[in-house]
Every structure is written in structure tokens, then in C-alpha cells.
Design a protein around this motif. Structure first.
Motif, PDB file in Angstrom:
ATOM      1  N   GLU A 363     -23.072  28.194 -78.758  1.00  0.00           N
ATOM      2  CA  GLU A 363     -22.369  29.261 -78.119  1.00  0.00           C
ATOM      3  C   GLU A 363     -21.228  29.157 -77.474  1.00  0.00           C
ATOM      4  OE1 GLU A 363     -24.575  31.794 -75.494  1.00  0.00           O
ATOM      5  OE2 GLU A 363     -26.384  31.760 -76.689  1.00  0.00           O
ATOM      6  N   HIS A 364     -20.749  28.174 -77.087  1.00  0.00           N
ATOM      7  CA  HIS A 364     -19.539  27.526 -76.501  1.00  0.00           C
ATOM      8  C   HIS A 364     -18.530  26.865 -77.338  1.00  0.00           C
ATOM      9  CE1 HIS A 364     -21.191  29.152 -72.729  1.00  0.00           C
ATOM     10  NE2 HIS A 364     -22.396  28.402 -73.060  1.00  0.00           N
ATOM     11  N   SER A 365     -19.379  26.080 -78.318  1.00  0.00           N
ATOM     12  CA  SER A 365     -18.594  24.906 -79.296  1.00  0.00           C
ATOM     13  C   SER A 365     -18.428  25.314 -80.566  1.00  0.00           C
ATOM     14  CB  SER A 365     -19.149  23.635 -79.044  1.00  0.00           C
ATOM     15  OG  SER A 365     -20.417  23.530 -79.596  1.00  0.00           O
ATOM     16  N   GLY A 366     -19.635  26.085 -81.074  1.00  0.00           N
ATOM     17  CA  GLY A 366     -19.552  26.409 -82.538  1.00  0.00           C
ATOM     18  C   GLY A 366     -20.458  25.286 -83.016  1.00  0.00           C
ATOM     19  N   PHE A 367     -21.047  25.381 -84.330  1.00  0.00           N
ATOM     20  CA  PHE A 367     -21.957  24.594 -85.022  1.00  0.00           C
ATOM     21  C   PHE A 367     -21.271  23.649 -85.627  1.00  0.00           C
ATOM     22  CE2 PHE A 367     -24.681  28.758 -84.823  1.00  0.00           C
ATOM     23  CZ  PHE A 367     -25.923  28.155 -84.033  1.00  0.00           C
ATOM     24  N   ALA A 368     -19.987  23.783 -85.991  1.00  0.00           N
ATOM     25  CA  ALA A 368     -19.456  22.675 -86.977  1.00  0.00           C
ATOM     26  C   ALA A 368     -19.411  21.442 -85.895  1.00  0.00           C
ATOM     27  CB  ALA A 368     -18.140  23.182 -87.126  1.00  0.00           C
ATOM     28  N   VAL A 369     -19.024  21.782 -84.689  1.00  0.00           N
ATOM     29  CA  VAL A 369     -18.826  20.391 -83.755  1.00  0.00           C
ATOM     30  C   VAL A 369     -20.282  19.768 -83.603  1.00  0.00           C
ATOM     31  CG1 VAL A 369     -18.373  19.882 -81.340  1.00  0.00           C
ATOM     32  CG2 VAL A 369     -17.016  21.520 -82.438  1.00  0.00           C
ATOM     33  N   ILE A 370     -21.348  20.782 -83.397  1.00  0.00           N
ATOM     34  CA  ILE A 370     -22.696  20.102 -83.487  1.00  0.00           C
ATOM     35  C   ILE A 370     -23.016  19.207 -84.494  1.00  0.00           C
ATOM     36  CG2 ILE A 370     -25.059  20.759 -83.102  1.00  0.00           C
ATOM     37  CD1 ILE A 370     -23.690  21.601 -80.700  1.00  0.00           C
ATOM     38  N   PHE A 371     -22.790  19.573 -85.678  1.00  0.00           N
ATOM     39  CA  PHE A 371     -23.141  19.056 -86.983  1.00  0.00           C
ATOM     40  C   PHE A 371     -22.240  17.748 -87.061  1.00  0.00           C
ATOM     41  CE2 PHE A 371     -25.061  23.114 -88.183  1.00  0.00           C
ATOM     42  CZ  PHE A 371     -26.588  22.619 -88.454  1.00  0.00           C
ATOM     43  N   ALA A 372     -20.815  17.630 -86.731  1.00  0.00           N
ATOM     44  CA  ALA A 372     -20.068  16.679 -86.881  1.00  0.00           C
ATOM     45  C   ALA A 372     -20.540  15.510 -85.840  1.00  0.00           C
ATOM     46  CB  ALA A 372     -18.841  17.026 -86.850  1.00  0.00           C
ATOM     47  N   SER A 373     -21.251  15.858 -84.741  1.00  0.00           N
ATOM     48  CA  SER A 373     -21.549  15.199 -83.570  1.00  0.00           C
ATOM     49  C   SER A 373     -22.819  14.562 -83.602  1.00  0.00           C
ATOM     50  CB  SER A 373     -21.410  15.676 -82.268  1.00  0.00           C
ATOM     51  OG  SER A 373     -20.390  16.367 -82.083  1.00  0.00           O
ATOM     52  N   ILE A 374     -23.666  14.962 -84.528  1.00  0.00           N
ATOM     53  CA  ILE A 374     -25.142  14.572 -84.405  1.00  0.00           C
ATOM     54  C   ILE A 374     -25.313  13.206 -85.230  1.00  0.00           C
ATOM     55  CG2 ILE A 374     -27.163  14.915 -86.188  1.00  0.00           C
ATOM     56  CD1 ILE A 374     -27.119  17.871 -85.449  1.00  0.00           C
ATOM     57  N   PRO A 375     -24.319  12.616 -85.999  1.00  0.00           N
ATOM     58  CA  PRO A 375     -24.163  11.141 -86.465  1.00  0.00           C
ATOM     59  C   PRO A 375     -24.389  10.354 -85.529  1.00  0.00           C
ATOM     60  CG  PRO A 375     -22.784  12.569 -87.886  1.00  0.00           C
ATOM     61  CD  PRO A 375     -23.307  13.362 -86.814  1.00  0.00           C
ATOM     62  N   VAL A 376     -23.876  10.526 -84.161  1.00  0.00           N
ATOM     63  CA  VAL A 376     -23.823   9.790 -82.973  1.00  0.00           C
ATOM     64  C   VAL A 376     -25.325   9.447 -82.667  1.00  0.00           C
ATOM     65  CG1 VAL A 376     -23.751   9.417 -80.532  1.00  0.00           C
ATOM     66  CG2 VAL A 376     -21.905  10.657 -81.896  1.00  0.00           C
ATOM     67  N   LEU A 377     -26.296  10.106 -82.952  1.00  0.00           N
ATOM     68  CA  LEU A 377     -27.735   9.791 -82.925  1.00  0.00           C
ATOM     69  C   LEU A 377     -28.141   9.029 -83.974  1.00  0.00           C
ATOM     70  CD1 LEU A 377     -29.265  13.254 -82.410  1.00  0.00           C
ATOM     71  CD2 LEU A 377     -28.532  11.762 -80.584  1.00  0.00           C
ATOM     72  N   PHE A 378     -27.358   9.136 -85.180  1.00  0.00           N
ATOM     73  CA  PHE A 378     -27.927   8.036 -86.533  1.00  0.00           C
ATOM     74  C   PHE A 378     -27.210   6.732 -85.885  1.00  0.00           C
ATOM     75  CE2 PHE A 378     -27.771  11.925 -88.937  1.00  0.00           C
ATOM     76  CZ  PHE A 378     -28.956  12.114 -89.019  1.00  0.00           C
ATOM     77  N   ALA A 379     -26.248   6.790 -85.124  1.00  0.00           N
ATOM     78  CA  ALA A 379     -25.683   5.507 -84.962  1.00  0.00           C
ATOM     79  C   ALA A 379     -26.461   4.540 -84.133  1.00  0.00           C
ATOM     80  CB  ALA A 379     -24.302   5.636 -84.319  1.00  0.00           C
ATOM     81  N   VAL A 380     -27.204   5.368 -83.036  1.00  0.00           N
ATOM     82  CA  VAL A 380     -28.313   4.638 -82.173  1.00  0.00           C
ATOM     83  C   VAL A 380     -29.502   4.229 -82.979  1.00  0.00           C
ATOM     84  CG1 VAL A 380     -29.679   5.104 -80.427  1.00  0.00           C
ATOM     85  CG2 VAL A 380     -27.502   6.096 -80.148  1.00  0.00           C
ATOM     86  N   VAL A 381     -29.874   5.005 -83.896  1.00  0.00           N
ATOM     87  CA  VAL A 381     -31.044   4.586 -84.662  1.00  0.00           C
ATOM     88  C   VAL A 381     -30.608   3.176 -85.656  1.00  0.00           C
ATOM     89  CG1 VAL A 381     -32.367   4.962 -86.976  1.00  0.00           C
ATOM     90  CG2 VAL A 381     -31.919   6.806 -85.092  1.00  0.00           C
ATOM     91  N   LEU A 382     -29.364   3.073 -86.148  1.00  0.00           N
ATOM     92  CA  LEU A 382     -28.956   1.814 -86.751  1.00  0.00           C
ATOM     93  C   LEU A 382     -28.785   0.680 -85.940  1.00  0.00           C
ATOM     94  CD1 LEU A 382     -25.917   2.972 -88.701  1.00  0.00           C
ATOM     95  CD2 LEU A 382     -27.879   2.255 -89.708  1.00  0.00           C
ATOM     96  N   LEU A 383     -28.616   0.819 -84.456  1.00  0.00           N
ATOM     97  CA  LEU A 383     -28.510  -0.173 -83.636  1.00  0.00           C
ATOM     98  C   LEU A 383     -30.011  -0.939 -83.275  1.00  0.00           C
ATOM     99  CD1 LEU A 383     -26.098   1.168 -80.921  1.00  0.00           C
ATOM    100  CD2 LEU A 383     -25.775  -0.876 -82.468  1.00  0.00           C
TER     101      LEU A 383
END
Length: 397
Positions: A363-383
Motif C-alpha cells: 500500500e505504501h511502496s507498490g508491488f514492483a518493489v516487493i517482487f524486486a526485493s523477494i530475491p533477498v529471501l532466495f539469497a538466504v536459501v542459497l547460503l
């Protein structure tokens, strides 16, 4: 007599039993997905029949999630005591008529009970059937978890696909009766073929408690960060395409459709890939692919590019969760039901509750920022991906 002529028939019989075990657990996954998929088209009628608004409906859906998260660890404890076969049979029997029960509830308060039970036994059966799949994997010494999850997706697709048709042509109650009847039929077919996995008497008498070592929780974190993106695409992908990328109503539905199609296809192929390359390498390849796809979706200049990104993300995410669940059920020194319950509890909590938080942030940032930020979670999975070695069968850990 040559020894090979004696052992070959025994090996053939053993292989036959293992094939039946695999068919049985695949049918259980399909049944669970079918119930879940059959519920989705009932939601509008459910809302209108009870005369409730979106906010009350949202709370009832939240109760569904609470039921899952309450009964999942309880199921894990019983699996450690009596084995996954008995638990999956009990939970499947109870789950079969619950959609019919929800069709008959007269008011909101009984609906609360019905939603808690539906969510609870969908989740409890989920833990038990995943635990049984782990045992079948061990007996076959090969991966089957990804294809099991593909059957779940197939069951969900069938349930959602025929639900609207049956309700429109025959009514809500006949639809619920058909769903119940099909569940009973599938369970009857799978019943005699299920793999029995009785625990050792000493293990069965152990006091049930949450694991105190970090490994189960790290694997649970892998499951959590693999399932949050799935929930995000499911709940918010269409809205992102429609509101921020200007997609038509028709085109906006293709985001999750593309994601689901590639995910289902890759889950059927995932076991062969894991057997060929090993769980750790497969997880790393999948996570990297998901990361690329989600970045592409989040930074997309238009809807078609975002849909391609979601499709690529589906290819990657498809086998991340099955590998995490296999690892959770195969940790040394820990009963499969306990480790798997931790992984499923954490994973599904992300899928059930994270989308609500994502909606608030968006609601405050928009969904584009959300989907572009989700890969941070994948980086943790890689670790954490080296822990996926526990998903391999017949190898030294």
C-alpha cells in the motif's frame, strides 16, 4: 541353482511393492490438493450464504491458516509415535467430509469451527503424507517428493476446474457430495497400498518435544523463504500486473497461470533432476533460476515481461520446497515426523500469513518493489543450501 535366479523374483516383488507405495502416496497428495482446489470456487457462495462482508471472510480464511498451523506440529508428534501411515489414514478420513460440512454450516460461529477443522486437517494430512513420501523415498533410494507435489498441484487444478461447473449445473450441495465421494474413492484405492512405517518401540515411547538443535529450524527457514514468494505471486501477482503494469483483466490472470504451469511441469521432472545432480546442486540451480525470474518480474517494464519473469520463477521455486521437505524428514537423529513438521509449519506459515504483510507494505511502496526485493529471501536459501544434502538418499551425509 544360480543365486541370481533366486533373488530376481524377490527383487521384482519388492519393486512392485515400492511402485504401489509410490502410487498410494501420489494419490494422497492428489486428494489433498483436490480438496483445497475444490474449496476455492465455493468461497463466493460461502460468503453470500452466510451474509458476511470481505472483512469477516478474511478472518475466516485466517482461521483456516490458524487451524493448519495448530494441527501440523500435533500431526508431526503423532507421526513420531505411531508412524505416518496411521496418521495419514486418520487425517484423510476426517478431511473427506469437511467440505460437505462447510456447505451445511448455518451461521458464522459454526463456520469458524468448520474453517478451523478444514485448515487443520488439510495441514495435518499434508505433514503425514509428506512424511510417508519421505519413507517411500528411503525405501526406493530415489527422489519422489517433487512428483508428489506435482500431483498435489494436479489435484488442485482438477478441484478448481470442475468445481464451478458442478456448482453451476447441479448446485452447491451436490458438488460437495461429489467431492466427498471422490475423496472416499481415492482413499479406498490408496488404502491397501500405503507404506507402513512403524517406529521402533523405544522411539515411540520418547517424550514428544520440539527439536533443540538448529538444523531443523535452518531447513524450516529454507522452506519459509521458498514459500513466501509462492504466496506473493498467488495473492498479489494479478493485482500487480493490472494496477501497476496496465494489464487487461484477461492478461492479468496469466501471471499466476504461467507461474503454476511451469511449476507443475518442473515438479514432474524434478525428481529425475535431483537424482542426477543431487539435492544441493539442484536446490542451488533452482534458487538461482527463481531469483532471476523474480528480479525480472519486479523490474519489468510491461506485463508480458513480468509474466515471463513469473514463469521463470515458477521453474525455480517448483523444486525448492520438495527438497526442503525431504531434508526435513531425513535429518540424522531425529524422527521424520518431527523434522518435517518443523519444515512444513514454517513453510506454510510463510505462505498463509506473509501475503497479508506484503499487502500492507505494498500500500505504501507498490508491488514492483516487493517482487524486486523477494530475491533477498532466495539469497538466504542459497547460503543455507548445503543443508539440502540431507534430502539425498543412499548417500553419506
Amino acid at each position: 541353482m544360480d543365486q541370481r535366479t533366486e533373488t530376481a523374483p524377490k527383487a521384482a516383488v519388492r519393486q512392485g511393492y515400492m511402485s504401489k507405495n509410490r502410487l498410494a502416496v501420489s494419490l494422497l497428495f492428489m486428494m489433498n490438493g483436490f480438496v483445497t482446489g475444490s474449496w476455492a470456487p465455493k468461497i463466493p457462495e460461502f460468503k453470500d450464504r452466510l451474509g458476511i462482508g470481505e472483512s469477516i471472510l478474511g478472518l475466516l480464511i485466517l482461521i483456516f491458516g490458524v487451524g493448519s498451523l495448530v494441527l501440523m506440529p500435533i500431526a508431526g508428534g503423532f507421526i513420531a509415535r505411531i508412524g505416518s501411515e496411521k496418521v495419514v489414514k486418520i487425517t484423510a478420513i476426517i478431511l473427506s467430509p469437511l467440505l460437505l460440512l462447510l456447505t451445511l454450516v448455518p451461521n458464522v460461529w459454526t463456520a469458524v469451527i468448520g474453517m478451523f477443522l478444514l485448515g487443520g486437517f488439510v495441514g495435518a494430512m499434508d505433514v503425514a503424507m509428506n512424511a510417508n513420501a519421505v519413507e517411500v523415498e528411503k525405501s526406493m533410494r530415489r527422489a519422489i517428493m517433487s512428483s508428489c507435489h506435482a500431483y498435489w498441484s494436479l489435484g488442485g487444478l482438477i478441484g478448481a476446474g470442475i468445481g464451478g461447473f458442478l456448482m453451476a449445473r447441479f448446485g452447491v450441495l451436490p458438488h460437495a457430495i461429489v467431492v466427498t465421494g471422490l475423496c472416499v474413492a481415492v482413499l479406498a484405492i490408496a488404502w491397501p497400498m500405503m507404506l507402513a512405517d512403524q517406529p521402533h518401540p523405544a522411539a515411540a515411547k520418547e517424550k514428544l518435544r520440539l527439536p533443540m538443535t538448529p538444523l531443523p529450524w535452518l531447513i524450516g527457514l529454507m522452506a519459509l523463504f521458498s514459500m513466501i514468494p509462492e504466496g506473493a505471486v498467488l495473492d498479489w501477482g494479478a493485482l500487480y500486473l493490472r494496477n501497476e503494469l496496465g494489464a487487461s483483466v484477461e492478461l492479468s490472470g496469466f501471471g499466476f497461470a504461467a507461474f503454476s504451469a511451469t511449476m507443475a511441469a518442473m515438479r514432474f521432472a524434478g525428481d529425475h533432476v535431483r537424482d542426477r545432480f543431487g539435492a544441493t546442486r539442484t536446490l542451488r540451480i533452482c534458487t538461482g533460476t527463481a531469483l532471476i525470474g523474480m528480479v525480472l518480474a519486479g523490474l519489468a517494464p510491461n506485463a508480458p515481461v513480468a509474466i515471463i519473469g513469473f514463469a521463470i520463477a515458477g521453474i525455480g521455486i517448483s523444486n525448492m520446497v520438495p527438497i526442503a521437505f525431504s531434508a526435513g524428514g531425513n535429518m540424522p537423529g531425529l524422527r521424520p515426523g518431527i523434522g518435517l513438521a518443523v519444515a512444513t509449519f514454517m513453510g506454510y506459515s510463510g505462505m498463509l500469513f506473509a501475503p497479508s504483510l506484503i499487502g500492507f507494505i505494498a500500500e505504501h511502496s507498490g508491488f514492483a518493489v516487493i517482487f524486486a526485493s523477494i530475491p533477498v529471501l532466495f539469497a538466504v536459501v542459497l547460503l543455507l543450501s548445503h543443508h539440502a544434502v540431507h534430502a539425498d538418499h543412499g548417500k553419506e551425509h
